[in-house]
Design a protein around this motif. Structure first.
Motif: not given
Length: 462
Positions: A130, A142, A186
């Motif tokens: 992030y 994000i 992610d």
């Protein structure tokens, strides 16, 4: 491959707010679920697990995300941040296990703490991705991850609780959910950002033969126009930029830069969790569960604070690095004003309809603590303003001053808890939070004033 261009501050805020809204709502839903399906004792176990693991994780994280997002001069590559984060996370798991074994908690409570620690380890690794995404001002990536992570966390925790009838099962489900999001979402987003960034560097090099600054170069040279090796041939960069890099010299410099913020984040976490330790020790897990459930409503405003602060941090850093004190000061104090407005609204809602809200959201025994709700909203308002000032200090790269500042904050909060909780119960814990927030806001404002004064003097000499 299409380049991922930075979004505007307005769009970044909108995405961040939406993502935080869904995620915070899901986090709060976990406490509601435990309160509805279980008991205040179960909520207390879960709250204690968060309280024990949070300071350790916050310390070993070294606030790398904030440093990464505000690294306007690109002094370190992503592989450096990832390498240090993996080391820190491994250390955190060992420390959490040691604390749990030495503290003498009941076996079920110990298992809850260990499972939550594992979940937070996965979250910690996601956090460094992030930071990369935030640095490139693509908060939409994000936000989407959080909008997946929040409901999935609630679902897996619910399944765990329903199957095992214990908080342990729910905590294990939480760890599984966060691992799934890290692997499936992610890491993929991080790879897209790195590829887009590398393509931009290659195009700039081919056009000019220069790049703005050599990423990963830690020399003291101020020459920003040095001809460089093409980025795709630079031996300092890993061929696979998603792989961690453990260069001891580089990691040593990064640790030296980040260590004060690691202590600061640990102290901040301790400041918010110290009341929970005292409540568990003096009043038991039931009262801790009630306090934890009500205090989580403070997150409603913190969600807005985080969305604004995370979206504005890169811009604040750029203003300060460019010597534009007027823009830095104007944006920062607008943010502080938002924090004050949010706090005032929260207090008003708690005074007018606190009992009804708590009874509806949880159970009647929670509604009997309406006065605690009001005190916690006062603490929240002070905390919102202090939080914005903290982001301002980080954007100005004022790292080391934060360590003694938050040591003072944590000390004042601990002394207040020791004095107030045995005589006033959970209300004393809320007042202790207010004391800590007032101390934090006062000294943070002084540090910001010094940063602005120093910047103005430097600009005048130029």
């Amino acid at each position: 491959m299409q380049q991922l261009k930075p979004l505007t501050l307005r769009r970044n805020f909108s995405w961040t707010f939406t993502g935080n809204l869904v995620y915070a709502g899901s986090q709060w839903g976990m406490l509601v679920l435990l309160a509805k399906l279980g008991s205040p004792e179960m909520v207390g176990q879960f709250t204690l697990g968060l309280a024990v693991t949070a300071p350790v994780i916050m310390f070993t994280n070294l606030q790398l995300r904030a440093i990464q997002a505000t690294d306007a001069k690109q002094q370190y590559v992503f592989a450096d941040y990832l390498g240090l984060r993996l080391i820190g996370t491994s250390l955190a798991l060992l420390i959490i296990a040691g604390i749990t074994l030495k503290a003498g908690y009941r076996w079920e409570t110990s298992l809850v703490i260990l499972a939550i620690g594992l979940a937070k380890a996965f979250e910690s690794i996601s956090d460094v991705f992030y930071g990369l995404i935030q640095q490139h001002e693509r908060m939409d990536r994000i936000a989407i991850a959080l909008m997946i992570k929040g409901p999935l966390s609630l679902l897996f925790l619910s399944i765990g609780v329903l199957i095992t009838k214990t908080v342990v099962g729910g905590a294990v489900g939480l760890a599984v959910a966060w691992a799934v999001v890290l692997i499936a979402c992610d890491i993929r987003n991080g790879a897209l950002i790195l590829k887009s960034s590398q393509k931009t560097e290659e195009e700039n090099f081919l056009e000019t033969g220069f790049i703005a600054s050599e990423v990963g170069d830690h020399s003291d040279s101020t020459d920003n126009s040095t001809p460089l090796t093409p980025p795709w041939q630079d031996g300092k960069k890993s061929k696979n930029q998603l792989l961690p890099r453990w260069d001891l010299k580089t990691l040593g410099k990064l640790i030296w830069l980040a260590l004060p913020l690691g202590f600061v984040m640990m102290l901040i976490s301790l400041n918010s969790n110290i009341p929970r330790y005292f409540i568990e020790r003096y009043l038991g897990e039931r009262q801790l569960g009630i306090f934890g459930a009500i205090s989580y409503l403070m997150v409603a405003g913190q969600m807005v604070v985080s969305a604004l602060a995370e979206s504005a941090s890169p811009r604040l850093a750029k203003y300060y690095a460019a010597g534009n004190s007027t823009a830095f000061r104007t944006l920062l104090f607008k943010l502080v004003g938002v924090g004050a407005a949010l706090g005032g609204t929260g207090v008003l809602v708690a005074v007018v309809a606190g009992r009804e809200i708590l009874t509806l959201l949880y159970r009647p025994e929670y509604g009997q603590q309406a006065d605690l709700f009001v005190w916690l909203m006062v603490a929240a308002g002070m905390g919102y303003m202090s939080s914005f000032l903290g982001y301002g200090m980080t954007a100005a790269r004022y790292f080391r001053v934060q360590m003694p500042l938050f040591a003072l904050v944590t000390g004042s909060s601990a002394i207040s808890c020791l004095w107030l909780i045995p005589t006033m119960g959970v209300r004393g814990a809320a007042i202790a939070l207010i004391v800590g927030a007032v101390v934090q806001a006062s000294f943070s404002l002084g540090a910001i004033a010094h940063a602005i004064y120093k910047l103005d003097r430097y600009t005048e000499r130029k």
